[in-house]
Design a protein around this motif. Structure first.
Motif, PDB file in Angstrom:
ATOM      1  N   LEU A  67      26.945  49.997  40.130  1.00 37.41           N
ATOM      2  CA  LEU A  67      27.474  49.232  39.007  1.00 37.41           C
ATOM      3  C   LEU A  67      28.982  49.035  39.158  1.00 37.41           C
ATOM      4  N   ILE A  68      29.690  50.094  39.506  1.00 37.37           N
ATOM      5  CA  ILE A  68      31.139  50.009  39.658  1.00 37.37           C
ATOM      6  C   ILE A  68      31.510  49.083  40.817  1.00 37.37           C
ATOM      7  N   THR A  69      30.792  49.174  41.915  1.00 41.84           N
ATOM      8  CA  THR A  69      31.020  48.254  43.032  1.00 41.84           C
ATOM      9  C   THR A  69      30.851  46.809  42.580  1.00 41.84           C
ATOM     10  N   THR A  70      29.856  46.560  41.761  1.00 40.81           N
ATOM     11  CA  THR A  70      29.599  45.198  41.278  1.00 40.81           C
ATOM     12  C   THR A  70      30.741  44.702  40.406  1.00 40.81           C
ATOM     13  N   TYR A  71      31.211  45.532  39.484  1.00 38.83           N
ATOM     14  CA  TYR A  71      32.334  45.126  38.633  1.00 38.83           C
ATOM     15  C   TYR A  71      33.578  44.833  39.460  1.00 38.83           C
ATOM     16  N   ARG A  72      33.823  45.644  40.456  1.00 32.81           N
ATOM     17  CA  ARG A  72      34.999  45.408  41.298  1.00 32.81           C
ATOM     18  C   ARG A  72      34.880  44.085  42.049  1.00 32.81           C
ATOM     19  N   CYS A  73      33.695  43.780  42.538  1.00 31.35           N
ATOM     20  CA  CYS A  73      33.504  42.519  43.258  1.00 31.35           C
ATOM     21  C   CYS A  73      33.627  41.325  42.325  1.00 31.35           C
ATOM     22  N   VAL A  74      33.132  41.452  41.104  1.00 31.16           N
ATOM     23  CA  VAL A  74      33.311  40.372  40.124  1.00 31.16           C
ATOM     24  C   VAL A  74      34.800  40.173  39.847  1.00 31.16           C
ATOM     25  N   ARG A  75      35.532  41.242  39.721  1.00 35.14           N
ATOM     26  CA  ARG A  75      36.970  41.151  39.446  1.00 35.14           C
ATOM     27  C   ARG A  75      37.741  40.565  40.626  1.00 35.14           C
ATOM     28  N   ASP A  76      37.427  41.015  41.839  1.00 33.30           N
ATOM     29  CA  ASP A  76      38.289  40.729  42.993  1.00 33.30           C
ATOM     30  C   ASP A  76      37.782  39.637  43.933  1.00 33.30           C
ATOM     31  N   GLN A  77      36.472  39.396  43.965  1.00 30.25           N
ATOM     32  CA  GLN A  77      35.901  38.471  44.960  1.00 30.25           C
ATOM     33  C   GLN A  77      34.821  37.587  44.344  1.00 30.25           C
TER      34      GLN A  77
END
Length: 277
Positions: A67-77
């Motif tokens: 879940l955290i990986t997904t949020y980071r990717c939505v934010r950054d990429q």
């Protein structure tokens, strides 16, 4: 020629999440603190409260690494993520779903696209893993699942830009929230109201009474520092008792239960909203 401008999409959850708070926001509004500078959410999930409040400074954490990986990717990429989701959408079928479900990539973007794709196409948007940590929710029966909501993802990405996003146990919030300028919102796994209502598939571990008491103790410590704390949980004697012991305020909230194998047990139930202020 008059060009009609389409209204901007307000940030809102881009994932379906069991226990998500989107439908309860209107009942929560009266109880949110009037003033705070930093926002902390240690059980991020679908992030409905974060997207509603849109705080200027936020630390968002969850124990679920995917879940955290997904949020980071939505934010950054987000644009690269959208491209991968478009590919999933084009290939979507029953066989493709189970092929994606069985394969876990080492690439963060591919992991994020996989989680969103499975979330949008699996049964009831559940996140559940087996004892080996493998996602095991079956395919849902959707005619046209919203696999790639481009504008929604871009709006979420923009809202997340100023947020720090970490994988962490909820106790981690004690390192950061220190004063009355801080607001902590906790949406933990709910305490079961019956022997059959345990949901243990979130990260392979149950969230039992000891965890609920550990969370209560963290909330008490935060409140002693002057931090504004809000907690939601099931309406049961155990939860009422442990928060009454630390003199928190307890409010009744009406919620709609939509996930239950027995359709007769779906409907309006009472939940608790608990505050330190």
């Amino acid at each position: 020629m008059v060009i009609q401008m389409l209204p901007e999409i307000c940030p809102r959850p881009f994932l379906k999440w069991a226990g998500g708070k989107s439908r309860l926001i209107q009942q929560y509004i009266h109880y949110f603190p009037k003033f705070y500078q930093a926002y902390y959410e240690p059980f991020l999930g679908g992030g409905a409260v974060f997207f509603h409040l849109q705080p200027t400074t936020a630390l968002l954490t969850d124990i679920n690494a995917e879940l955290i990986t997904t949020y980071r990717c939505v934010r950054d990429q987000v644009e690269d993520l959208i491209s991968l989701l478009q590919a999933h959408k084009a290939k979507h079928s029953r066989d493709y779903y189970y092929s994606v479900r069985s394969h876990i990539s080492n690439n963060d973007l591919e992991k994020a696209a996989r989680l969103i794709y499975l979330n949008k196409t699996c049964y009831n948007g559940l996140y559940r893993v087996n004892s080996q940590g493998k996602f095991n929710v079956p395919l849902g029966s959707y005619k046209n699942p919203s696999i790639c909501q481009e504008d929604l993802l871009r709006a979420a990405s923009q809202a997340l830009k100023s947020s720090e996003i970490k994988q962490a146990d909820f106790i981690n919030v004690l390192k950061y929230a220190k004063s009355s300028d801080d607001f902590v919102f906790c949406d933990p796994p709910y305490h079961p109201i019956s022997n059959t209502s345990y949901f243990t598939g979130y990260n392979g571990n149950s969230f039992g009474e000891k965890d609920q008491i550990r969370l209560r103790n963290v909330c008490a410590e935060l409140a002693n520092r002057g931090v504004k704390v809000m907690v939601c949980n099931s309406d049961c004697e155990f939860i009422r008792k442990i928060y009454t012991e630390i003199s928190f305020n307890i409010y009744d909230i009406s919620a709609s239960r939509s996930i239950n194998s027995n359709t007769k047990k779906r409907g309006i139930i009472s939940e608790l909203l608990i505050t330190s202020y």
